[in-house]
Design a protein around this motif. Structure first.
Motif, PDB file in Angstrom:
ATOM      1  N   LEU A 295     144.404 100.610 -81.017  1.00  0.00           N
ATOM      2  CA  LEU A 295     144.828 101.855 -81.647  1.00  0.00           C
ATOM      3  C   LEU A 295     146.058 102.443 -80.963  1.00  0.00           C
ATOM      4  CD1 LEU A 295     141.374 103.572 -82.329  1.00  0.00           C
ATOM      5  CD2 LEU A 295     142.918 102.538 -84.003  1.00  0.00           C
ATOM      6  N   VAL A 296     146.066 102.440 -79.636  1.00  0.00           N
ATOM      7  CA  VAL A 296     147.186 103.028 -78.893  1.00  0.00           C
ATOM      8  C   VAL A 296     148.474 102.247 -79.156  1.00  0.00           C
ATOM      9  CG1 VAL A 296     148.102 103.484 -76.593  1.00  0.00           C
ATOM     10  CG2 VAL A 296     145.722 104.030 -77.110  1.00  0.00           C
ATOM     11  N   THR A 297     148.413 100.930 -79.015  1.00  0.00           N
ATOM     12  CA  THR A 297     149.626 100.123 -79.212  1.00  0.00           C
ATOM     13  C   THR A 297     150.083 100.143 -80.668  1.00  0.00           C
ATOM     14  OG1 THR A 297     148.195  98.157 -79.411  1.00  0.00           O
ATOM     15  CG2 THR A 297     149.204  98.597 -77.267  1.00  0.00           C
ATOM     16  N   TYR A 298     149.138 100.189 -81.603  1.00  0.00           N
ATOM     17  CA  TYR A 298     149.527 100.244 -83.013  1.00  0.00           C
ATOM     18  C   TYR A 298     150.251 101.549 -83.335  1.00  0.00           C
ATOM     19  CZ  TYR A 298     149.252 100.400 -88.077  1.00  0.00           C
ATOM     20  OH  TYR A 298     149.573 100.502 -89.412  1.00  0.00           O
ATOM     21  N   ILE A 299     149.738 102.659 -82.823  1.00  0.00           N
ATOM     22  CA  ILE A 299     150.389 103.953 -83.063  1.00  0.00           C
ATOM     23  C   ILE A 299     151.791 103.964 -82.462  1.00  0.00           C
ATOM     24  CG2 ILE A 299     150.299 106.412 -82.476  1.00  0.00           C
ATOM     25  CD1 ILE A 299     147.249 106.225 -82.690  1.00  0.00           C
ATOM     26  N   LEU A 300     151.933 103.415 -81.243  1.00  0.00           N
ATOM     27  CA  LEU A 300     153.250 103.388 -80.599  1.00  0.00           C
ATOM     28  C   LEU A 300     154.233 102.525 -81.376  1.00  0.00           C
ATOM     29  CD1 LEU A 300     152.214 103.108 -76.835  1.00  0.00           C
ATOM     30  CD2 LEU A 300     153.177 105.097 -77.997  1.00  0.00           C
ATOM     31  N   LEU A 301     153.774 101.354 -81.834  1.00  0.00           N
ATOM     32  CA  LEU A 301     154.669 100.450 -82.549  1.00  0.00           C
ATOM     33  C   LEU A 301     154.990 100.941 -83.953  1.00  0.00           C
ATOM     34  CD1 LEU A 301     153.175  96.990 -81.488  1.00  0.00           C
ATOM     35  CD2 LEU A 301     155.399  97.920 -80.834  1.00  0.00           C
ATOM     36  N   ALA A 302     154.012 101.553 -84.609  1.00  0.00           N
ATOM     37  CA  ALA A 302     154.221 101.977 -85.988  1.00  0.00           C
ATOM     38  C   ALA A 302     154.975 103.300 -86.099  1.00  0.00           C
ATOM     39  CB  ALA A 302     152.870 102.088 -86.703  1.00  0.00           C
TER      40      ALA A 302
ATOM     41  N   LEU B 119     153.752  94.613 -78.242  1.00  0.00           N
ATOM     42  CA  LEU B 119     153.281  93.674 -79.256  1.00  0.00           C
ATOM     43  C   LEU B 119     152.323  92.652 -78.650  1.00  0.00           C
ATOM     44  CD1 LEU B 119     153.626  92.990 -82.265  1.00  0.00           C
ATOM     45  CD2 LEU B 119     155.420  91.370 -81.599  1.00  0.00           C
ATOM     46  N   THR B 120     152.577  92.240 -77.407  1.00  0.00           N
ATOM     47  CA  THR B 120     151.675  91.302 -76.727  1.00  0.00           C
ATOM     48  C   THR B 120     150.310  91.934 -76.471  1.00  0.00           C
ATOM     49  OG1 THR B 120     153.563  90.209 -75.647  1.00  0.00           O
ATOM     50  CG2 THR B 120     151.375  89.874 -74.677  1.00  0.00           C
ATOM     51  N   ILE B 121     150.308  93.169 -75.968  1.00  0.00           N
ATOM     52  CA  ILE B 121     149.042  93.876 -75.738  1.00  0.00           C
ATOM     53  C   ILE B 121     148.296  94.079 -77.053  1.00  0.00           C
ATOM     54  CG2 ILE B 121     148.004  96.008 -74.895  1.00  0.00           C
ATOM     55  CD1 ILE B 121     150.386  96.295 -73.012  1.00  0.00           C
ATOM     56  N   PHE B 122     149.035  94.444 -78.092  1.00  0.00           N
ATOM     57  CA  PHE B 122     148.434  94.632 -79.412  1.00  0.00           C
ATOM     58  C   PHE B 122     147.777  93.342 -79.903  1.00  0.00           C
ATOM     59  CE2 PHE B 122     148.941  94.040 -83.986  1.00  0.00           C
ATOM     60  CZ  PHE B 122     148.250  95.126 -84.488  1.00  0.00           C
TER      61      PHE B 122
END
Length: 261
Positions: free
Chosen positions: A94-101, A117-120
């Motif tokens: 959720l955290v990485t998706y929000i940051l990337l999106a 993207l790697t962590i996601f």
């Protein structure tokens, strides 16, 4: 036929560097506004190769984690007895998706975009591995095969077809609303008892929706339809295609998968 002479940039005061528009004036594929034109086929080909290269690495990593969690018994037993790992993976996702999106500047900033993207990808792979570990190995393999076949067919169709899927936004919105209301009905009905046919209907609609989203995002990547995606947004394009494939796999697993005995 004469060539247009490009006037060199004049530095007026001290060592002031030229602006982005001035520095890129006259470059192939560039037009005013700080963006790139899809008319340059070379830029488009490089963009597509970059996106699919990253996507293949994501899918191979995800497949390796699913195979490890599904076929290796000690690992399967460990993760099933430690559900906190799933919760941690869900939080990272959720955290990485929000940051990337949502953070466009961060999404385009190297190397932070690839790190996120790697962590996601790893968090999503662990989530899928945890879910797949509760299903029979044959059904997991079957769903992986169906997903791969569907993705291949949709990709070939999107590249070869003259139908503009990017113009079907209204239809995609309607299907998403149907999924939303089905989820609400399931949320109200499930506490009173499991309804297999309702769950199957929801999973079937979800598989159709994300198959269409896969075609939609693929044509956005191509860039020769009504709507296109900027060549600078290779991380966002990769993220969109990866999520389409992942959600398609999960809905197929709901349809064709069955639990371990």
């Amino acid at each position: 036929m004469t060539q247009k002479k490009v006037t060199p940039v004049q530095i007026v005061e001290g060592n002031i560097p030229p602006s982005y528009e001035e520095a890129n004036a006259g470059c192939p594929g560039y037009y005013g506004g700080g963006t790139f034109s899809w008319d340059d086929i070379h830029i488009r080909q490089i963009f597509i190769r970059k996106v699919y290269s990253i996507l293949m690495i994501q899918l191979c990593t995800t497949l390796a984690v699913i195979v490890l969690f599904t076929f290796y018994a000690p690992m399967r037993i460990y993760i099933q007895s430690h559900p906190v790992l799933y919760s941690m993976s869900n939080l990272l996702f959720l955290v990485t998706y929000i940051l990337l999106a949502c953070c466009g500047d961060l999404r385009r900033q190297f190397p932070w975009n690839l790190i996120l993207l790697t962590i996601f990808t790893l968090s999503m792979a662990c989530m899928l591995g945890f879910i797949s570990s509760f299903y029979n190995t044959k059904s997991v393999v079957l769903c992986i095969g169906i997903t791969a076949l569907v993705c291949l067919c949709v990709t070939i169709f999107s590249f070869q077809s003259k139908i503009d899927i990017t113009s079907f936004q209204g239809l995609l919105f309607i299907l998403c609303m149907v999924m939303f209301f089905c989820a609400l009905v399931m949320g109200l009905v499930v506490p009173f008892g499991y309804v297999p046919w309702l769950h199957a209907v929801y999973a079937s609609i979800g598989a159709v929706v994300f198959t269409m989203f896969l075609a939609f995002d693929t044509q956005l990547l191509m860039g020769n339809k009504q709507y296109t995606i900027s060549p600078e947004e290779y991380v966002f394009a990769t993220l969109s295609l990866y999520l389409d494939i992942v959600y398609l796999f999960t809905f197929l697993l709901d349809i064709f998968g069955y639990g371990r005995e």
